[in-house]
Design a protein around this motif. Structure first.
Motif, PDB file in Angstrom:
ATOM      1  N   THR A 167       0.830  -1.203   0.000  1.00  0.00           N
ATOM      2  CA  THR A 167       0.000   0.000   0.000  1.00  0.00           C
ATOM      3  C   THR A 167       0.869   1.259   0.000  1.00  0.00           C
ATOM      4  OG1 THR A 167      -1.795  -1.124   1.166  1.00  0.00           O
ATOM      5  CG2 THR A 167      -1.782   1.281   1.258  1.00  0.00           C
ATOM      6  N   PHE A 168       0.510   2.196  -0.871  1.00  0.00           N
ATOM      7  CA  PHE A 168       1.186   3.480  -0.977  1.00  0.00           C
ATOM      8  C   PHE A 168       0.156   4.599  -0.843  1.00  0.00           C
ATOM      9  CE2 PHE A 168       3.755   0.372  -3.034  1.00  0.00           C
ATOM     10  CZ  PHE A 168       5.078   0.785  -2.933  1.00  0.00           C
ATOM     11  N   THR A 169       0.618   5.771  -0.423  1.00  0.00           N
ATOM     12  CA  THR A 169      -0.285   6.910  -0.244  1.00  0.00           C
ATOM     13  C   THR A 169       0.212   8.123  -1.015  1.00  0.00           C
ATOM     14  OG1 THR A 169      -1.037   6.211   1.949  1.00  0.00           O
ATOM     15  CG2 THR A 169      -1.261   8.535   1.429  1.00  0.00           C
ATOM     16  N   ASN A 170      -0.689   8.754  -1.737  1.00  0.00           N
ATOM     17  CA  ASN A 170      -0.427  10.087  -2.277  1.00  0.00           C
ATOM     18  C   ASN A 170      -0.880  11.062  -1.194  1.00  0.00           C
ATOM     19  OD1 ASN A 170      -0.744  12.645  -3.461  1.00  0.00           O
ATOM     20  ND2 ASN A 170      -1.081  11.773  -5.486  1.00  0.00           N
ATOM     21  N   GLU A 171       0.081  11.614  -0.443  1.00  0.00           N
ATOM     22  CA  GLU A 171      -0.259  12.395   0.739  1.00  0.00           C
ATOM     23  C   GLU A 171      -0.895  13.731   0.392  1.00  0.00           C
ATOM     24  OE1 GLU A 171       3.409  12.412   3.013  1.00  0.00           O
ATOM     25  OE2 GLU A 171       2.658  10.722   4.193  1.00  0.00           O
ATOM     26  N   GLU A 172      -0.680  14.198  -0.827  1.00  0.00           N
ATOM     27  CA  GLU A 172      -1.281  15.481  -1.215  1.00  0.00           C
ATOM     28  C   GLU A 172      -2.796  15.384  -1.261  1.00  0.00           C
ATOM     29  OE1 GLU A 172      -1.385  18.657  -4.917  1.00  0.00           O
ATOM     30  OE2 GLU A 172       0.173  17.130  -4.832  1.00  0.00           O
ATOM     31  N   VAL A 173      -3.310  14.315  -1.849  1.00  0.00           N
ATOM     32  CA  VAL A 173      -4.756  14.195  -2.008  1.00  0.00           C
ATOM     33  C   VAL A 173      -5.368  13.152  -1.086  1.00  0.00           C
ATOM     34  CG1 VAL A 173      -4.719  14.997  -4.375  1.00  0.00           C
ATOM     35  CG2 VAL A 173      -4.474  12.564  -3.922  1.00  0.00           C
ATOM     36  N   GLY A 174      -4.538  12.406  -0.372  1.00  0.00           N
ATOM     37  CA  GLY A 174      -5.051  11.424   0.562  1.00  0.00           C
ATOM     38  C   GLY A 174      -5.522  10.138  -0.079  1.00  0.00           C
ATOM     39  N   ALA A 175      -5.057   9.826  -1.292  1.00  0.00           N
ATOM     40  CA  ALA A 175      -5.486   8.612  -1.986  1.00  0.00           C
ATOM     41  C   ALA A 175      -4.549   7.458  -1.666  1.00  0.00           C
ATOM     42  CB  ALA A 175      -5.524   8.850  -3.489  1.00  0.00           C
ATOM     43  N   ASN A 176      -5.109   6.275  -1.415  1.00  0.00           N
ATOM     44  CA  ASN A 176      -4.332   5.070  -1.172  1.00  0.00           C
ATOM     45  C   ASN A 176      -4.254   4.225  -2.444  1.00  0.00           C
ATOM     46  OD1 ASN A 176      -3.862   5.631   1.532  1.00  0.00           O
ATOM     47  ND2 ASN A 176      -5.800   4.719   2.160  1.00  0.00           N
ATOM     48  N   PHE A 177      -3.038   3.806  -2.788  1.00  0.00           N
ATOM     49  CA  PHE A 177      -2.800   2.934  -3.931  1.00  0.00           C
ATOM     50  C   PHE A 177      -2.457   1.545  -3.393  1.00  0.00           C
ATOM     51  CE2 PHE A 177      -2.419   7.078  -5.588  1.00  0.00           C
ATOM     52  CZ  PHE A 177      -2.578   7.029  -6.963  1.00  0.00           C
ATOM     53  N   ASN A 218      -1.517  -8.475 -10.967  1.00  0.00           N
ATOM     54  CA  ASN A 218      -1.260  -7.324 -11.836  1.00  0.00           C
ATOM     55  C   ASN A 218      -2.367  -6.278 -11.738  1.00  0.00           C
ATOM     56  OD1 ASN A 218       1.247  -8.074 -12.950  1.00  0.00           O
ATOM     57  ND2 ASN A 218       0.230  -9.459 -14.390  1.00  0.00           N
ATOM     58  N   GLN A 219      -2.790  -5.998 -10.513  1.00  0.00           N
ATOM     59  CA  GLN A 219      -3.870  -5.052 -10.300  1.00  0.00           C
ATOM     60  C   GLN A 219      -3.470  -3.933  -9.344  1.00  0.00           C
ATOM     61  OE1 GLN A 219      -7.246  -7.499  -9.055  1.00  0.00           O
ATOM     62  NE2 GLN A 219      -8.090  -7.380 -11.124  1.00  0.00           N
ATOM     63  N   LEU A 220      -4.172  -2.823  -9.491  1.00  0.00           N
ATOM     64  CA  LEU A 220      -3.995  -1.658  -8.633  1.00  0.00           C
ATOM     65  C   LEU A 220      -5.369  -1.182  -8.192  1.00  0.00           C
ATOM     66  CD1 LEU A 220      -2.681   0.942  -7.447  1.00  0.00           C
ATOM     67  CD2 LEU A 220      -2.722   1.891  -9.768  1.00  0.00           C
ATOM     68  N   GLY A 221      -5.541  -1.009  -6.886  1.00  0.00           N
ATOM     69  CA  GLY A 221      -6.786  -0.477  -6.354  1.00  0.00           C
ATOM     70  C   GLY A 221      -6.590   0.931  -5.827  1.00  0.00           C
ATOM     71  N   LEU A 222      -7.532   1.822  -6.134  1.00  0.00           N
ATOM     72  CA  LEU A 222      -7.517   3.190  -5.626  1.00  0.00           C
ATOM     73  C   LEU A 222      -8.614   3.290  -4.572  1.00  0.00           C
ATOM     74  CD1 LEU A 222      -5.823   5.673  -6.356  1.00  0.00           C
ATOM     75  CD2 LEU A 222      -7.674   6.410  -7.852  1.00  0.00           C
ATOM     76  N   GLU A 223      -8.228   3.654  -3.346  1.00  0.00           N
ATOM     77  CA  GLU A 223      -9.129   3.513  -2.206  1.00  0.00           C
ATOM     78  C   GLU A 223      -9.403   4.832  -1.506  1.00  0.00           C
ATOM     79  OE1 GLU A 223      -9.150   0.651   1.704  1.00  0.00           O
ATOM     80  OE2 GLU A 223      -7.478   2.040   1.448  1.00  0.00           O
TER      81      GLU A 223
END
Length: 451
Positions: free
Chosen positions: A416-426, A433-438
């Motif tokens: 799990t990774f986070t884009n801290e600017e917008v608060g989106a979890n990857f 081979n999948q990516l979930g945006l949470e």
């Protein structure tokens, strides 16, 4: 423009408003420190960690009770921001445009039920789409900011005729009034209706009907950014703050073109909700919610306190403006550089104001090797406005939606990774081979598959 001008921003604004996980010692509710000191301490933490530059203001009963400005309006020339510095406020513009429409209705120049064939007969379903449908995003007209071609022209000047042709050429996404879907096209069309019925440019109408009567000296429909006029550039974060290419505001007329600052936004909101701009009847129509959306305004709640307002995101500017009628409290935040979720920031400011426990954020990441990060690299596609490109540089993973900016991701463990600017979890699933945006606290995860 909502919250946004990159597709990532549009997507996150529409689909995500998630909280980022924080940890640290709490400021106790019994702590005698007043809310001004609490807010100062919280903002200082963000500033120290290169998470926020911008301005915050709170107004109670029409009196400013808190104001703080952090950072620079022009980093290259070390120009510090001040209380009069102006920021692009994106889709907060829509509250002003909606207010102008209600003013026009009070002056018997148009009605909510008037259809678009009176103004734009070439638009599909023009004989069915009403002024009200444009106001509450139930027109079926696609948003020009979701069009991939938008990124080809967003920094260029577009005449009103150019923009009208772009919007007119769209095919309707659904039958008018059948559902809602946020569309910047709606508010461009509303700006053009206003210009037609008054025979005045939008910027002049804004001045005549709102900013001059309310003495909003730092609010207007903007043009090219001018540091000499105490306007601010915006910055995205990738190892350091980097100036973001500015959108030509001709493409955002009526939907995201306004420049302002928190103190002016609070004055506007207080005047709106104390019926100094439009009547009580108009305000009731504006704040009547259908599918959790009013006419140019959204509901907002903080515990048992009910408010109204709008957020904005254009280039790397983020902003939010909220008013609580019962408490007679207005809160506004404008930012020209943020690597933190602005909705979380608003909630934290409110916690400080109400002397509630506040967690001072600690910005830590879990160590992960470059070879381990390699398995996440690739292009991921799925339902929605585009595809994510995940790249690796200097042991940091970056996400890019279509031709938008590369945003750094912070590793939180367990793929799990986070884009801290917008608060989106990857959330990656390498074996599939999948990516979930949470969105935190919401069941839905938007899935993408690696090509």
């Amino acid at each position: 423009m909502k919250n946004q001008i990159t597709l990532l921003a549009v997507m996150v604004t529409l689909l995500l408003s998630c909280s980022q996980k924080k940890k640290s010692a709490q400021l106790s509710e019994q702590n005698p420190v007043n809310y001004q000191v609490k807010i100062d301490s919280f903002l200082k933490q963000l500033e120290t960690n290169q998470k926020f530059m911008g301005s915050v203001s709170l107004t109670k009963n029409g009196k400013q009770v808190y104001s703080r400005v952090i950072g620079a309006s022009d980093l290259e020339n070390d120009v510090k921001a001040n209380s009069d510095t102006k920021y692009r406020v994106g889709s907060i513009t829509k509250m002003f445009t909606a207010t102008l429409i209600f003013k026009a209705m009070e002056e018997n120049k148009l009605s909510l039920d008037e259809t678009m064939d009176n103004y734009f007969p070439a638009i599909e379903n023009a004989n069915k789409i009403t002024v009200g449908n444009l106001l509450n995003h139930r027109s079926g007209i696609p948003s020009f900011t979701k069009d991939e071609t938008f990124f080809d022209y967003r920094t260029e000047h577009k005449s009103r005729e150019d923009m009208l042709k772009i919007v007119t050429d769209y095919k309707s996404k659904f039958e008018p009034a059948s559902r809602n879907e946020y569309s910047n096209s709606n508010y461009f069309l509303l700006s053009q209706i206003l210009e037609k019925i008054y025979d005045l440019p939008y910027q002049d109408l804004l001045q005549e009907k709102i900013t001059m009567p309310l003495v909003l000296e730092n609010t207007y429909s903007g043009g090219k950014i001018s540091i000499n006029n105490n306007e601010s550039y915006s910055y995205s974060f990738s190892d350091k703050w980097t100036e973001f290419p500015e959108t030509n505001l001709s493409v955002a007329l009526g939907s995201g073109s306004i420049v302002s600052n928190p103190s002016d936004l609070n004055k506007f909101m207080e005047a709106l909700f104390t019926e100094k701009i439009i009547t009580k009847e108009s305000l009731e129509l504006m704040t009547t919610m259908k599918d959790n959306l009013g006419m140019g305004i959204y509901p907002f709640s903080y515990k048992d306190k009910k408010g109204f307002g709008h957020g904005g995101h254009i280039d790397a500017f983020h902003s939010i403006s909220i008013y609580f009628p019962q408490e007679k409290l207005a809160v506004a935040i404008t930012s020209n550089a943020i690597n933190y979720n602005i909705n979380n920031l608003l909630m934290d400011v409110l916690k400080c104001y109400y002397n509630e426990p506040v967690e001072l954020p600690v910005f830590e990441s879990i160590e992960i090797t470059s070879s381990e990060l390699e398995k996440y690299v690739g292009v991921y596609t799925g339902k929605g406005p585009g595809k994510f490109k995940i790249t690796l540089k200097d042991n940091t993973l970056y996400s890019q939606l279509n031709d938008g900016p590369n945003d750094p991701l912070v590793y939180k463990g367990n793929h799990t990774f986070t884009n801290e600017e917008v608060g989106a979890n990857f959330i990656f699933e390498p074996q599939k081979n999948q990516l979930g945006l949470e969105q935190s606290g919401v069941a839905d995860i938007y899935m993408f598959t690696k090509q």
